[in-house]
Design a protein around this motif. Structure first.
Motif, PDB file in Angstrom:
ATOM      1  N   PRO A 111     -65.832   1.973 -11.914  1.00 60.92           N
ATOM      2  CA  PRO A 111     -64.671   2.407 -11.121  1.00 60.92           C
ATOM      3  C   PRO A 111     -63.380   1.964 -11.780  1.00 60.92           C
ATOM      4  N   ILE A 147     -61.947   2.813  -0.846  1.00 65.51           N
ATOM      5  CA  ILE A 147     -62.171   2.531   0.579  1.00 65.51           C
ATOM      6  C   ILE A 147     -62.052   1.029   0.829  1.00 65.51           C
ATOM      7  N   VAL A 171     -66.440   9.144  -8.489  1.00 69.67           N
ATOM      8  CA  VAL A 171     -67.103   8.780  -7.230  1.00 69.67           C
ATOM      9  C   VAL A 171     -67.003   7.274  -6.989  1.00 69.67           C
ATOM     10  N   LEU A 172     -67.237   6.480  -8.031  1.00 71.95           N
ATOM     11  CA  LEU A 172     -67.119   5.022  -7.886  1.00 71.95           C
ATOM     12  C   LEU A 172     -65.688   4.601  -7.551  1.00 71.95           C
ATOM     13  N   ALA A 178     -59.693   7.690  -0.388  1.00 71.29           N
ATOM     14  CA  ALA A 178     -60.888   7.710  -1.238  1.00 71.29           C
ATOM     15  C   ALA A 178     -60.995   9.019  -2.010  1.00 71.29           C
ATOM     16  N   GLY A 227     -65.081   5.304  -3.930  1.00 72.35           N
ATOM     17  CA  GLY A 227     -65.766   4.307  -3.099  1.00 72.35           C
ATOM     18  C   GLY A 227     -65.048   2.972  -3.083  1.00 72.35           C
TER      19      GLY A 227
END
Length: 178
Positions: free
Chosen positions: A31, A146, A139-140, A99, A143
Motif C-alpha cells: 500500500p 480506511i 486495493v491495498l 478508500a 484498505g
C-alpha cells in the motif's frame, strides 16, 4: 495539535512506505500509506490543506528516494485535490469514499510513474503489470486509507468542529445583515 498530528502522521507514513513496506509486501504489492493519508486529509480538511501536505511530503519523498524529482509531489498534490473534492459533502463521512478515492488516486499515481518509465525507454507487459502490481497496490491503498481515516478523524476533530462553527457563524452573520 492539528499540525503536529499531521506532521507526525506524514513522517510515520513516509517511514512505513520506505522501510517497512519495502521489506513486507502482500503477494508482491504494497500500500501507499502517504497517498492514503493525503486523500484522507483532503476529505477531512479540504483541497488546499491536503494538496499542501501532499506537496511537502512528495518533495521530501522525491529528494530522499526518487531519481525523478517532482513525480511523487505531483501525484500527492493530485490525490489531495481529488480527496478534497469530497470535503464537507454529506456522503463523505462514510469511510468508503476516501478508500475508493485513494484506490483510484493510487492507480493515477502508478500511471504517472508508468509514463515516466516509458519516456525513459522502459518496456514491459502492461496487462501483466496492471494485474499483478497496479491493481493490488490500489486495493491495498484503499484498505489502508480506511484505517488512516478512522485514526485521523478524531485527531482532527477540533479543526473540523471549528470549521463548521465558523461557517455557521458566518452564515448567521449574513442573515442578520440583510
Amino acid at each position: 495539535m492539528r499540525r503536529t498530528a499531521i506532521v507526525i502522521a506524514a513522517i510515520l507514513c513516509i517511514y512505513l512506505d520506505s522501510v517497512f513496506f519495502a521489506n513486507v509486501t502482500f503477494w508482491g504489492a504494497r500500500p501507499n500509506m502517504l497517498l492514503a493519508l493525503v486523500v484522507s486529509l483532503g476529505v477531512l480538511l479540504g483541497q488546499i490543506s491536503a494538496a499542501t501536505v501532499g506537496l511537502a511530503a512528495g518533495v521530501i519523498v522525491d529528494l530522499l528516494f526518487n531519481k525523478a524529482i517532482g513525480l511523487s509531489a505531483i501525484s500527492y498534490i493530485i490525490a489531495g485535490y481529488i480527496g478534497g473534492f469530497f470535503y464537507k459533502k454529506f456522503y463523505a463521512d462514510n469511510v468508503i469514499v476516501p478508500a475508493v478515492t485513494a484506490a483510484v488516486c493510487e492507480l493515477v499515481r502508478q500511471h504517472i510513474f508508468l509514463l515516466a518509465a516509458l519516456i525513459g525507454g522502459s518496456k514491459f507487459n502492461y496487462t501483466l503489470m496492471f494485474l499483478t502490481y497496479y491493481l493490488p497496490c490500489s486495493v491495498l491503498t484503499g484498505g489502508i486509507c480506511i484505517l488512516l481515516h478512522l485514526v485521523m478523524k478524531p485527531l482532527l476533530r477540533e479543526r473540523i468542529k471549528k470549521t463548521s462553527q465558523d461557517a455557521q457563524q458566518h452564515g448567521q452573520g449574513t442573515q442578520i445583515q440583510e
